[in-house]
Design a protein around this motif. Structure first.
Motif, mmCIF file in Angstrom:
data_model
loop_
_atom_site.group_PDB
_atom_site.id
_atom_site.type_symbol
_atom_site.label_atom_id
_atom_site.label_comp_id
_atom_site.label_asym_id
_atom_site.label_seq_id
_atom_site.Cartn_x
_atom_site.Cartn_y
_atom_site.Cartn_z
ATOM 1 N N LEU A 19 62.144 6.503 63.739
ATOM 2 C CA LEU A 19 61.736 7.254 63.425
ATOM 3 C C LEU A 19 60.074 8.081 63.789
ATOM 4 N N ARG A 20 58.922 7.018 63.643
ATOM 5 C CA ARG A 20 57.611 6.778 63.624
ATOM 6 C C ARG A 20 57.495 6.932 65.494
ATOM 7 N N SER A 21 58.327 6.576 66.138
ATOM 8 C CA SER A 21 58.020 6.396 67.415
ATOM 9 C C SER A 21 57.175 7.416 68.418
ATOM 10 N N GLU A 22 56.109 7.490 69.087
ATOM 11 C CA GLU A 22 56.141 8.180 69.845
ATOM 12 C C GLU A 22 56.512 9.168 71.066
ATOM 13 N N LYS A 23 58.063 8.342 70.883
ATOM 14 C CA LYS A 23 58.797 9.107 71.737
ATOM 15 C C LYS A 23 59.669 9.957 71.379
ATOM 16 N N LEU A 24 59.330 10.071 69.894
ATOM 17 C CA LEU A 24 60.297 11.341 69.037
ATOM 18 C C LEU A 24 59.624 12.569 68.788
ATOM 19 N N PRO A 25 60.465 13.210 69.550
ATOM 20 C CA PRO A 25 59.357 14.934 69.652
ATOM 21 C C PRO A 25 59.280 15.691 68.230
ATOM 22 N N LEU A 26 59.514 14.885 67.317
ATOM 23 C CA LEU A 26 59.046 15.641 65.658
ATOM 24 C C LEU A 26 58.439 14.933 64.905
ATOM 25 N N SER A 27 57.667 15.395 64.696
ATOM 26 C CA SER A 27 56.542 15.466 63.726
ATOM 27 C C SER A 27 57.012 14.520 62.599
ATOM 28 N N PRO A 28 56.224 13.843 61.637
ATOM 29 C CA PRO A 28 57.422 13.562 60.091
ATOM 30 C C PRO A 28 57.372 15.105 59.196
ATOM 31 N N ALA A 29 56.587 15.550 59.123
ATOM 32 C CA ALA A 29 57.020 16.863 58.345
ATOM 33 C C ALA A 29 58.361 18.059 59.196
ATOM 34 N N GLN A 30 58.328 17.276 60.168
ATOM 35 C CA GLN A 30 59.417 18.234 60.867
ATOM 36 C C GLN A 30 60.683 18.078 60.323
ATOM 37 N N ILE A 31 60.662 15.771 60.936
ATOM 38 C CA ILE A 31 62.042 15.758 60.242
ATOM 39 C C ILE A 31 61.622 15.136 59.431
ATOM 40 N N THR A 35 67.425 19.320 58.366
ATOM 41 C CA THR A 35 69.110 19.634 57.922
ATOM 42 C C THR A 35 69.907 19.600 58.400
ATOM 43 N N ALA A 36 71.251 18.637 57.970
ATOM 44 C CA ALA A 36 72.207 18.449 58.081
ATOM 45 C C ALA A 36 72.606 18.940 59.041
ATOM 46 N N ALA A 37 72.572 20.549 58.848
ATOM 47 C CA ALA A 37 73.002 21.203 59.877
ATOM 48 C C ALA A 37 72.418 21.811 61.709
ATOM 49 N N ASN A 40 73.083 18.383 63.453
ATOM 50 C CA ASN A 40 74.339 18.844 64.134
ATOM 51 C C ASN A 40 74.484 19.251 65.103
ATOM 52 N N GLY A 41 73.324 20.797 65.156
ATOM 53 C CA GLY A 41 73.110 21.731 66.338
ATOM 54 C C GLY A 41 72.258 20.933 67.270
ATOM 55 N N LEU A 42 71.754 19.862 67.212
ATOM 56 C CA LEU A 42 71.136 18.865 67.995
ATOM 57 C C LEU A 42 71.936 18.383 68.708
ATOM 58 N N VAL A 43 72.498 17.427 67.998
ATOM 59 C CA VAL A 43 73.570 16.213 68.609
ATOM 60 C C VAL A 43 74.186 17.402 69.521
ATOM 61 N N ILE A 71 68.444 11.620 57.658
ATOM 62 C CA ILE A 71 69.044 12.715 57.127
ATOM 63 C C ILE A 71 70.451 12.468 56.159
ATOM 64 N N ALA A 72 70.990 11.604 56.526
ATOM 65 C CA ALA A 72 72.844 11.126 56.128
ATOM 66 C C ALA A 72 72.839 10.093 55.956
ATOM 67 N N PRO A 73 72.670 9.293 55.431
ATOM 68 C CA PRO A 73 72.840 7.658 55.219
ATOM 69 C C PRO A 73 73.893 7.226 54.733
ATOM 70 N N GLY A 74 75.223 7.972 54.364
ATOM 71 C CA GLY A 74 76.271 7.176 54.384
ATOM 72 C C GLY A 74 76.881 7.626 55.625
ATOM 73 N N ALA A 75 76.782 7.895 56.634
ATOM 74 C CA ALA A 75 77.270 7.869 58.210
ATOM 75 C C ALA A 75 76.079 7.279 58.714
#
Length: 129
Positions: A19-31, A35-37, A40-43, A71-75
């Motif tokens: 999650l902290r990888s520079e390859k992930l195009p989201l900042s920690p704040a964005q992560i 939301t789950a919705a 789901n849209g990204l997926v 985001i959904a640790p049960g899955a």
């Protein structure tokens, strides 16, 4: 940590590191605000663009499943399917599951050994869920 995305088992190892990888195009704040919705849209968008994304872009999917795990640790399993003739990402079907670690470990071993089949995944995960 293991996660099944369609017919590929991913070993996430250090979730926080991914999650902290520079390859992930989201900042920690964005992560943190994701939301789950939205996830789901990204997926759906990713699978609509490439139905075989788990094989074609495994590093991309590793980031997606890390986000899902956070985001959904049960899955720990996701079946994401773009139907034939789909005209929009909204038509991509998603089905989540929580699979036992013993089942995921067995699937991981079979994948590593080159013996994992979609039929096996269907029997052990989706018919059992």
């Amino acid at each position: 940590m293991l996660f099944l995305f369609n017919d590929v088992v991913f070993d996430l190892g250090d979730l926080k590191g991914i999650l902290r990888s520079e390859k992930l195009p989201l900042s920690p704040a964005q992560i943190e605000s994701l939301t789950a919705a939205q996830l789901n849209g990204l997926v759906r968008e990713a699978v609509f663009a490439d139905p075989n994304i788990a094989h074609n872009k495994p590093e991309h999917v590793q980031h997606i499943v890390a986000l899902i795990s956070y985001i959904a640790p049960g899955a720990n399993a996701l079946l994401a399917v773009r139907p034939d003739g789909a005209t929009s990402h909204a038509e991509v079907g998603l089905r989540y599951a929580n699979v036992t670690i013993t089942t995921l470990a067995s699937l991981w071993r079979d994948q590593r050994d080159g013996h994992l089949t979609p039929h096996q995944i269907n029997d052990q995960v989706w018919l059992a869920a």
